[in-house]
Motif scaffolding. Structure first.
Motif, PDB file in Angstrom:
ATOM      1  N   UNK A  39     -37.124 -16.335  84.881  1.00 32.50           N
ATOM      2  CA  UNK A  39     -38.560 -16.415  84.663  1.00 32.50           C
ATOM      3  C   UNK A  39     -39.420 -15.549  85.553  1.00 32.50           C
ATOM      4  N   UNK A  40     -38.803 -14.710  86.408  1.00 34.71           N
ATOM      5  CA  UNK A  40     -39.624 -13.889  87.307  1.00 34.71           C
ATOM      6  C   UNK A  40     -40.004 -12.539  86.707  1.00 34.71           C
ATOM      7  N   UNK A  41     -39.437 -12.200  85.537  1.00 37.87           N
ATOM      8  CA  UNK A  41     -39.863 -10.975  84.862  1.00 37.87           C
ATOM      9  C   UNK A  41     -38.836  -9.871  84.738  1.00 37.87           C
ATOM     10  N   UNK A  42     -37.559 -10.140  84.975  1.00 37.44           N
ATOM     11  CA  UNK A  42     -36.525  -9.093  84.881  1.00 37.44           C
ATOM     12  C   UNK A  42     -36.452  -8.504  83.471  1.00 37.44           C
ATOM     13  N   UNK A  43     -36.347  -9.372  82.475  1.00 43.62           N
ATOM     14  CA  UNK A  43     -36.251  -8.904  81.089  1.00 43.62           C
ATOM     15  C   UNK A  43     -37.539  -8.218  80.660  1.00 43.62           C
ATOM     16  N   UNK A  44     -38.670  -8.765  81.071  1.00 43.77           N
ATOM     17  CA  UNK A  44     -39.961  -8.143  80.747  1.00 43.77           C
ATOM     18  C   UNK A  44     -40.042  -6.746  81.338  1.00 43.77           C
ATOM     19  N   UNK A  45     -39.605  -6.582  82.585  1.00 41.61           N
ATOM     20  CA  UNK A  45     -39.617  -5.263  83.216  1.00 41.61           C
ATOM     21  C   UNK A  45     -38.745  -4.282  82.432  1.00 41.61           C
ATOM     22  N   UNK A  46     -37.561  -4.716  82.015  1.00 43.45           N
ATOM     23  CA  UNK A  46     -36.696  -3.844  81.215  1.00 43.45           C
ATOM     24  C   UNK A  46     -37.343  -3.497  79.881  1.00 43.45           C
ATOM     25  N   UNK A  47     -38.025  -4.445  79.269  1.00 38.09           N
ATOM     26  CA  UNK A  47     -38.719  -4.171  78.004  1.00 38.09           C
ATOM     27  C   UNK A  47     -39.866  -3.188  78.202  1.00 38.09           C
TER      28      UNK A  47
END
Length: 120
Positions: A39-47
């Motif tokens: 929930x800290x944003x790893x996947x969002x950063x990759x997107x």
């Protein structure tokens, strides 16, 4: 030289919770890991890096090629790792070249270091 540069990147969740604010990062050709709690944003950063999402502000610059292998992969029976990396056609060209069956245009455009990079 391949690189990824994030400059003043900001992004918030749809409910307005900020995940990134004025984030500045650079990645060169070496391997890098992205580690953090759920929930800290790893996947969002990759997107954001792949262009799947657009930043609220700031820029993402990618030079060279970018490949993503998802954690959760759904493949069909005829798919291979080469399909997941988008390299099936390029590997087929190298196989035709090795067999003496590639056209002059294919030979001129072949990615001769592909197999070595994939092995690495």
């Amino acid at each position: 030289m391949p690189s990824i540069t994030l400059a003043n990147l900001s992004w918030s969740t749809p409910d307005g919770r900020p995940l990134f604010s004025s984030l500045n990062l650079s990645f060169g050709p070496e391997r890098a890991g992205l580690v953090g709690r759920n929930g800290v944003g790893k996947t969002t950063l990759l997107k954001l890096i792949t262009g799947e999402l657009s930043p609220a502000s700031g820029t993402v610059s990618v030079s060279g090629s970018l490949g993503v292998l998802r954690q959760s992969v759904q493949v069909t029976l005829d798919e291979t790792i080469a399909d997941l990396f988008g390299t099936r056609a390029a590997l087929a060209t190298l196989a035709r070249a090795e067999a003496g069956e590639a056209s002059a245009e294919e030979l001129a455009n072949a990615d001769w270091m592909l197999e070595a990079r994939m092995a690495e």
